[in-house]
Write a protein that holds these residues in place. Structure first.
Motif, PDB file in Angstrom:
ATOM      1  N   GLN A  97       0.812  -1.208   0.000  1.00 25.24           N
ATOM      2  CA  GLN A  97       0.000   0.000   0.000  1.00 25.24           C
ATOM      3  C   GLN A  97       0.849   1.262   0.000  1.00 25.24           C
ATOM      4  O   GLN A  97       0.429   2.294  -0.537  1.00 25.24           O
ATOM      5  N   LYS A 102      -3.980   2.395  -1.714  1.00 20.76           N
ATOM      6  CA  LYS A 102      -4.992   1.501  -1.156  1.00 20.76           C
ATOM      7  C   LYS A 102      -6.015   1.025  -2.179  1.00 20.76           C
ATOM      8  O   LYS A 102      -6.846   0.175  -1.869  1.00 20.76           O
ATOM      9  N   ASN A 103      -5.985   1.569  -3.390  1.00 14.49           N
ATOM     10  CA  ASN A 103      -6.948   1.146  -4.405  1.00 14.49           C
ATOM     11  C   ASN A 103      -6.489  -0.066  -5.203  1.00 14.49           C
ATOM     12  O   ASN A 103      -7.260  -0.633  -5.973  1.00 14.49           O
ATOM     13  N   THR A 104      -5.235  -0.451  -5.038  1.00  8.09           N
ATOM     14  CA  THR A 104      -4.727  -1.630  -5.734  1.00  8.09           C
ATOM     15  C   THR A 104      -5.301  -2.893  -5.094  1.00  8.09           C
ATOM     16  O   THR A 104      -5.300  -3.016  -3.868  1.00  8.09           O
ATOM     17  N   TYR A 158     -12.690  -7.456 -10.472  1.00  8.70           N
ATOM     18  CA  TYR A 158     -11.851  -6.284 -10.700  1.00  8.70           C
ATOM     19  C   TYR A 158     -11.532  -6.067 -12.177  1.00  8.70           C
ATOM     20  O   TYR A 158     -11.538  -4.938 -12.663  1.00  8.70           O
TER      21      TYR A 158
END
Length: 200
Positions: A97, A102-104, A158
């Motif tokens: 992160q 944090k969007n990964t 995703y």
């Protein structure tokens, strides 16, 4: 050109690189083999849409960041009968992160659910991963394949919308036009709702 179209083109060219990390002997290789089998059957293709990379991160900070930066998604694995492997996973989450944000997609996998463990430990681990770190958490048994499909499903959640690739420039332009129209319509609808309810 729409951002999602650029992502689609990138995935078509390079695939989705999924880095699999964790202590030794936590089942990383078996998890990868199961995922490859499931994804191959689902896509009915032997292609490299998802490229799984089992890796050991370097102790050198700069090289560590460089390695993390090469992946699109991460599967961080620990064994339920090995507390040290869980502690290592929390360190990995922080490392990932810090580099990727944090969007990964970060999927934390509790493997070896066929081993004896307490319900208290399972609950605590789930709370730490899902609440403290806001990551997806899966309990699996790689040896039997139990619940591995839930990881594959999350990967498709995703990246699934990028798996159907345009075959011509005309089709690419159509995708972009549709996405732009949908975005404008969504904004117009939100504006109308705000005006109706006097929301400012």
């Amino acid at each position: 050109m729409a951002t999602s179209l650029k992502i689609r083109q990138h995935i078509q060219k390079n695939g989705v690189k999924v880095m699999v990390l964790g202590h030794e002997q936590v089942g990383k290789t078996t998890i990868i083999n199961n995922l490859c089998s499931i994804i191959s059957d689902t896509l009915q293709s032997e292609g490299d849409t998802f490229k799984f990379m089992e890796a050991s991160l370097s102790d050198m900070p700069n090289l560590r960041k460089l390695m993390i930066g090469t992946a699109n998604a991460f599967i961080l694995t620990y064994a339920v009968d090995d507390d040290a492997s869980f502690d290592y996973v929390t360190t990995l989450i922080n490392d990932v992160q810090a580099v990727k944000g944090k969007n990964t997609p970060v999927f934390v996998v509790a493997n070896k659910m066929d081993k004896e463990t307490t319900i208290q430990k399972r609950i605590i681990a789930d709370c730490v991963i899902t609440i403290d770190y806001e990551c997806d958490h899966f309990e699996v048994c790689a040896n039997t394949g139990k619940n591995i499909d839930s990881i594959a499903k999350k990967l498709f959640d995703y990246y699934g919308k990028y798996l159907l690739f345009p075959t011509s420039i005309e089709e690419e332009e159509t995708y972009a036009e549709i996405e732009e129209t949908m975005t404008k319509s969504s904004k117009k609808l939100r504006t109308t709702i705000r005006e109706f309810f006097c929301i400012r």
